[in-house]
Scaffold this motif. Structure first.
Motif, mmCIF file in Angstrom:
data_model
loop_
_atom_site.group_PDB
_atom_site.id
_atom_site.type_symbol
_atom_site.label_atom_id
_atom_site.label_comp_id
_atom_site.label_asym_id
_atom_site.label_seq_id
_atom_site.Cartn_x
_atom_site.Cartn_y
_atom_site.Cartn_z
ATOM 1 N N GLN A 558 -27.204 -20.729 -16.828
ATOM 2 C CA GLN A 558 -27.736 -19.571 -17.554
ATOM 3 C C GLN A 558 -26.687 -18.473 -17.695
ATOM 4 O O GLN A 558 -26.549 -17.841 -18.744
ATOM 5 N N VAL A 559 -25.913 -18.246 -16.633
ATOM 6 C CA VAL A 559 -24.850 -17.249 -16.689
ATOM 7 C C VAL A 559 -23.816 -17.640 -17.718
ATOM 8 O O VAL A 559 -23.310 -16.811 -18.494
ATOM 9 N N LYS A 560 -23.479 -18.929 -17.768
ATOM 10 C CA LYS A 560 -22.497 -19.383 -18.752
ATOM 11 C C LYS A 560 -23.009 -19.166 -20.164
ATOM 12 O O LYS A 560 -22.261 -18.712 -21.051
ATOM 13 N N VAL A 561 -24.322 -19.437 -20.384
ATOM 14 C CA VAL A 561 -24.899 -19.240 -21.728
ATOM 15 C C VAL A 561 -24.877 -17.756 -22.106
ATOM 16 O O VAL A 561 -24.493 -17.396 -23.239
ATOM 17 N N ASP A 562 -25.272 -16.881 -21.172
ATOM 18 C CA ASP A 562 -25.256 -15.441 -21.452
ATOM 19 C C ASP A 562 -23.849 -14.953 -21.747
ATOM 20 O O ASP A 562 -23.630 -14.124 -22.632
ATOM 21 N N PHE A 563 -22.883 -15.469 -20.980
ATOM 22 C CA PHE A 563 -21.503 -15.066 -21.207
ATOM 23 C C PHE A 563 -21.029 -15.466 -22.596
ATOM 24 O O PHE A 563 -20.357 -14.703 -23.298
ATOM 25 N N ALA A 568 -19.596 -14.046 -28.149
ATOM 26 C CA ALA A 568 -19.769 -14.215 -29.599
ATOM 27 C C ALA A 568 -20.143 -12.881 -30.259
ATOM 28 O O ALA A 568 -19.642 -12.554 -31.349
ATOM 29 N N ALA A 569 -21.042 -12.100 -29.602
ATOM 30 C CA ALA A 569 -21.440 -10.812 -30.174
ATOM 31 C C ALA A 569 -20.262 -9.863 -30.239
ATOM 32 O O ALA A 569 -20.070 -9.125 -31.227
#
Length: 634
Positions: A558-563, A568-569
């Motif tokens: 989950q941390v990797k996905v949020d990062f 990207a943003a």
């Protein structure tokens, strides 16, 4: 050496030297105008030493009116108001005036100053009447003031070896009021008498009567000496017929002292006159003990008094004709009859007084109501005027606000036109500055995100290392328990085999040896059971650690996905800002300014690109470390 004796007396009210005659009248006499109109008699007596202000109090002076003038004015005003406020009732009134002066037992008519004789005679209608004195009808206060002024000028101003005769003179003003009230059902007659008396100077009362008569003659001071005797007798409740006959002055006051009259005594004092003040206070105390019996002189009372007076006159003639041996007895009987007559009329007087008070209260309430209605109307009128003024002021204020707004708009427009040029010049610089600030902020945000991801990575590494150590420790413990369990199983099997061999070798064994082997088997079974329980607990804890490992792996993912989302943003925002910056530079800058600033911004852009690449490298390193941690965890 002068010996001063201090004396005291209680009175209703005391007035100072600065008090005006109008204040004295309003405080003590004004309230008795209404009883006079209702048919009661009134007497006001001014008493004091010569020069104490008796004449000034009653008659006034050239600069100030006396209480007599204020009373006549109020009486005529009340009578005129009564005529106007009684619809359906015919009221007629007649007011007559008589003014005499008594000097040395001689009576003078001050209205005519004639030489004709004036005497005091008993009368069956008025108790006593002054024969030979003129009576004038009064219709206005001005007429009364004119007649009174003439009478004052006619006062005696002669002098003798004993001083000015005006100090020995007594003045009596009589006002006769006759009212006829005719209604549709009845006719009523009310007769009132008002007497204003100015007594002679009383300073001679400080000496004995014999000394006064011896020095100044038997008649010069007879009026004041007889007044002292009559006041003493009336105060003590004695008959005064004999003492009142001693002077024509006291005979004229027969109804005033102890009779059918409301009495008011005004005592005048002057400073530094200890002798006259002492005599004044002694006479004042005797006056305070006098009781009068006033009744309303209506039809019935007038008839009864007429009958009583006629019988009294006849009795006097009989008594004096018989030699006068029983005068005191007849006088006491006359006094008793007079008291009975007064008692019979007290109830009627009280009822009439209550009716008068109720009527006055009703009139007062009506006046208050009318006054309140008028005040309400006045307030409403004032409110309407105030509203009109408010509307007018509001309209003017709105016009001023409109003009003010127009002026403000013109001023703002001119100011806007002046400032717009400067704003257009500064706009490009502000845009460039804001773009650079936004870029710096973006870099700071990326740096903060990287630091946060790095901290999270270190936390997960520590947590994974802890989980790994716990997992390895538990695996070792499980292996040791398994080996120990196998050892115990082998020992248990050896013991069983040994037991079987022994039982096969000998059927008869020692009982002690058998018990020993039994206890050993039980101990080994208990130890085996304990090891099995520890093995089950270790297996449960191992499963729990496996679930925690899976949970940590999910958190890491989950941390990797949020990062990745944040990265990207940030990349998207950076690209948008760079594009916006380029567009703004192309629109708002001159060619030369573009060439100069473009190099600066190009350097800054390259710097930012290098910093972003460095952040990317750090992110890749972080991803690699996270992958190593996952592999290690697996």
């Amino acid at each position: 050496m002068v010996r001063v004796v201090r004396d005291e007396a209680e009175v209703f009210e005391v007035f100072g030297a600065q008090t005006s005659n109008e204040q004295v009248y309003e405080a003590q006499i004004q309230d008795f105008v209404s009883p006079v109109v209702q048919g009661l008699n009134l007497a006001v007596i001014a008493i004091g030493a010569s020069g104490s202000g008796k004449s000034f109090t009653l008659s006034g002076s050239a600069s100030e009116l006396g209480v007599i003038h204020y009373f006549v004015e109020s009486l005529l005003s009340t009578l005129n108001n009564t005529l106007e406020n009684e619809p359906g009732v015919a009221i007629k009134h007649t007011l007559r005036m008589q003014l005499i002066e008594i000097v040395n037992e001689e009576i003078t008519d001050l209205l005519t100053k004639s030489k004709r004789p004036v005497t005091i005679e008993p009368d069956e209608w008025e108790t006593i009447t002054i024969q030979g004195a003129d009576r004038r009808i009064i219709s206005s206060a001005e007429q009364f003031a004119e007649l009174h002024s003439i009478a004052v000028q006619n006062k005696t101003n002669a002098a003798t070896e004993f001083g000015n005769l005006s100090h020995k003179a007594a003045t009596i003003l009589t006002l006769d009021l006759i009212q006829t009230i005719e209604s549709s059902t009845d006719t009523q007659v009310l007769v009132s008498k008002v007497t204003f008396v100015e007594c002679p100077g009383i300073e001679v009362l400080a000496q004995s009567p014999e000394t006064v008569r011896l020095k100044q003659g038997p008649t010069l001071n007879q009026a004041v000496l007889a007044l002292q005797d009559v006041v003493r007798d009336v105060a003590m409740g004695k008959s005064v017929n004999a003492s009142s006959e001693a002077s024509v002055f006291t005979r004229a006051l027969s109804e005033v002292l102890g009779g059918n009259t409301i009495g008011i005594a005004v005592f005048n004092f002057q400073c530094d006159d200890h002798q006259g003040s002492g005599a004044n206070i002694k006479l004042l105390k005797q006056f305070q003990r006098i009781v009068n019996f006033p009744i309303a002189n209506d039809n019935r009372a007038i008839c009864l008094l007429h009958k009583y007076r006629r019988e009294s006159i006849n009795l006097r003639k009989i008594i004096y004709g018989a030699g006068g041996e029983t005068v005191e007895e007849y006088q006491s009987k006359i006094a008793e009859l007079e008291k009975k007559l007064i008692s019979a009329n007290i109830g009627s007087m009280k009822y009439e007084e209550e009716m008068r008070k109720m009527g006055a209260k009703l009139v007062e309430l009506k006046d208050m109501y009318n006054s309140m209605v008028q005040q309400k109307a006045d307030v409403q009128t004032q409110l309407l005027d105030a509203e009109e003024q408010k509307l007018s002021l509001t309209k003017g204020l709105i016009d001023l606000q409109i003009k003010n707004s127009q002026l403000k708009e013109e001023l703002e427009k001119a100011k806007y036109e002046q400032d717009s040029k400067g704003l257009r010049k500064d706009a490009n610089l502000h845009l460039l500055q804001s773009s650079r600030d936004k870029a710096q902020k973006t870099i700071l945000d990326l740096q903060e995100s990287l630091d946060k991801a790095t901290r999270q990575k270190h936390e997960f590494e520590l947590e994974l290392a802890t989980v790994r150590r716990n997992y390895l420790n538990k695996c070792r413990e499980v292996e040791e328990l398994r080996k120990k369990n196998e050892q115990i199983g082998l020992e248990f099997i050896g013991a069983i085999n040994e037991n079987k061999s022994m039982m096969g070798a000998s059927h008869i064994g020692s009982k002690d040896s058998f018990e020993l082997y039994g206890r050993k088997i039980i101990r080994l079974e208990a130890e085996s059971q304990r090891l099995r329980e520890e093995l089950a607990r270790a297996a449960a804890e191992l499963e729990k650690m496996q679930s925690e490992k899976i949970k940590n792996e999910v958190i890491v993912e989950q941390v990797k996905v949020d990062f990745e989302k944040k990265r990207a943003a940030l990349e998207k925002e950076y690209v948008a800002r760079a594009r916006s910056r380029d567009i703004d530079l192309e629109k708002n800058m001159d060619v030369k300014a573009k060439e100069g600033d473009k190099n600066v911004w190009e350097d800054e852009r390259l710097d930012l690109a290098n910093r972003v690449k460095e952040l990317y490298r750090k992110l890749e390193v972080t991803n690699a470390e996270l992958n190593d941690a996952n592999n290690l965890n697996e």
